[in-house]
Design an enzyme around this catalytic site. Structure first.
Site, PDB file in Angstrom:
ATOM      1  N   ASP A 273       0.870  -1.176   0.000  1.00 38.75           N
ATOM      2  CA  ASP A 273       0.000   0.000   0.000  1.00 38.75           C
ATOM      3  C   ASP A 273       0.910   1.231   0.000  1.00 38.75           C
ATOM      4  OD1 ASP A 273       0.912   0.275   2.605  1.00 38.75           O
ATOM      5  OD2 ASP A 273      -1.075   0.264   3.533  1.00 38.75           O
TER       6      ASP A 273
ATOM      7  N   CYS B 238       3.035  -3.244   4.076  1.00 42.29           N
ATOM      8  CA  CYS B 238       2.160  -2.132   4.465  1.00 42.29           C
ATOM      9  C   CYS B 238       2.817  -1.457   5.665  1.00 42.29           C
ATOM     10  CB  CYS B 238       0.726  -2.596   4.726  1.00 42.29           C
ATOM     11  SG  CYS B 238       0.474  -3.608   6.199  1.00 42.29           S
TER      12      CYS B 238
ATOM     13  N   THR C 155       2.377  -1.777   9.002  1.00 38.46           N
ATOM     14  CA  THR C 155       2.759  -2.731  10.048  1.00 38.46           C
ATOM     15  C   THR C 155       3.113  -4.101   9.506  1.00 38.46           C
ATOM     16  OG1 THR C 155       0.466  -3.430  10.257  1.00 38.46           O
ATOM     17  CG2 THR C 155       1.198  -1.669  11.745  1.00 38.46           C
TER      18      THR C 155
ATOM     19  N   HIS D  92       9.853 -23.836   8.869  1.00 41.02           N
ATOM     20  CA  HIS D  92       8.829 -24.539   9.651  1.00 41.02           C
ATOM     21  C   HIS D  92       7.435 -24.423   9.062  1.00 41.02           C
ATOM     22  CE1 HIS D  92      11.224 -24.634  13.708  1.00 41.02           C
ATOM     23  NE2 HIS D  92      11.992 -24.888  12.652  1.00 41.02           N
TER      24      HIS D  92
ATOM     25  N   HIS E 242       7.049 -30.872  10.470  1.00 44.76           N
ATOM     26  CA  HIS E 242       6.664 -29.581   9.888  1.00 44.76           C
ATOM     27  C   HIS E 242       5.628 -29.772   8.791  1.00 44.76           C
ATOM     28  CE1 HIS E 242       9.579 -27.681  12.353  1.00 44.76           C
ATOM     29  NE2 HIS E 242      10.633 -28.170  11.712  1.00 44.76           N
TER      30      HIS E 242
HETATM   31  C1  RB5 Z   1      -2.142   2.657   6.465  1.00 47.79           C
HETATM   32  O1  RB5 Z   1      -2.148   3.864   7.136  1.00 47.79           O
HETATM   33  C2  RB5 Z   1      -1.971   1.499   7.438  1.00 47.79           C
HETATM   34  O2  RB5 Z   1      -3.131   1.321   8.157  1.00 47.79           O
HETATM   35  C3  RB5 Z   1      -1.565   0.244   6.698  1.00 47.79           C
HETATM   36  O3  RB5 Z   1      -0.405   0.471   5.983  1.00 47.79           O
HETATM   37  C4  RB5 Z   1      -1.271  -0.980   7.531  1.00 47.79           C
HETATM   38  O4  RB5 Z   1      -0.374  -0.689   8.556  1.00 47.79           O
HETATM   39  C5  RB5 Z   1      -2.409  -1.760   7.991  1.00 47.79           C
HETATM   40  O5  RB5 Z   1      -2.268  -2.814   8.626  1.00 47.79           O
END
Ligand code: RB5
Length: 154
Positions: free
Chosen positions: A8, A65, A67, A98, A134
């Site tokens: 993203d 993304c 996180t 694994h 595994h």
């Molecule tokens: C975008 O702001 C953020 O929410 C996205 O990149 C991600 O971290 C979602 O899990």
């Protein structure tokens, strides 16, 4: 190998650098976007990237993304996908060995680009273990997916 990469807006800068790395390693890249820093919805890219792996167009995927978590949640809804959020080289190595993870997810807001590059190298270089324990556990993950195709809550 053919590798699909996607992100993203939060992962876009990481995607550019990781794509360069993947190309420099001699792999073929399928880039499913996004193509800039305008805000987009990570589930769209999670699904699109995961489908390339699920249908066999790519062997492995890298999705990024903010996180790494949201895009992994979306990717893991696609049949046959084992997407793993990794934050260091050891988790990348272990999830290949694994879990036979087929999609690497990275959180660009928490993993510096140098580390993300090292994580990606390890993920692409590490084979899945053939060890029976595994393989049995991975089969169990697949059977959860099969059982969840219809509601079996009761
Ligand atoms: C975008 O702001 C953020 O929410 C996205 O990149 C991600 O971290 C979602 O899990």
């Amino acid at each position: 190998m053919k590798i699909v990469i996607g992100s993203d807006h939060a992962g876009f800068e990481h995607k550019k650098k990781i794509s360069e790395l993947i190309a420099s390693l001699g792999h073929e890249i399928i880039d499913i976007g996004t193509d800039g820093e305008n805000s987009v919805d990570y589930p769209d890219y999670g699904e699109k990237g995961a489908r390339e792996v699920s249908c066999g167009s790519a062997e492995l995927g890298v999705l990024i993304c903010g996180t790494g978590i949201g895009i992994s949640m979306a990717a893991n809804k696609v049949r046959g996908i084992r997407a793993a959020v990794c934050w260091n080289e050891e988790t990348a190595s272990l999830t290949r060995q694994h879990n036979d993870a087929n999609v690497l997810c990275i959180g660009a807001r928490f993993v510096p680009i140098e580390e993300a590059i090292n994580i990606t190298k390890v993920f692409l270089d590490t084979p899945a273990s053939e060890d029976a324990r595994h393989r049995r556990r991975i089969e169990k993950i697949s059977s959860i997916e099969e059982r969840s195709r219809s509601c079996d809550c009761k």
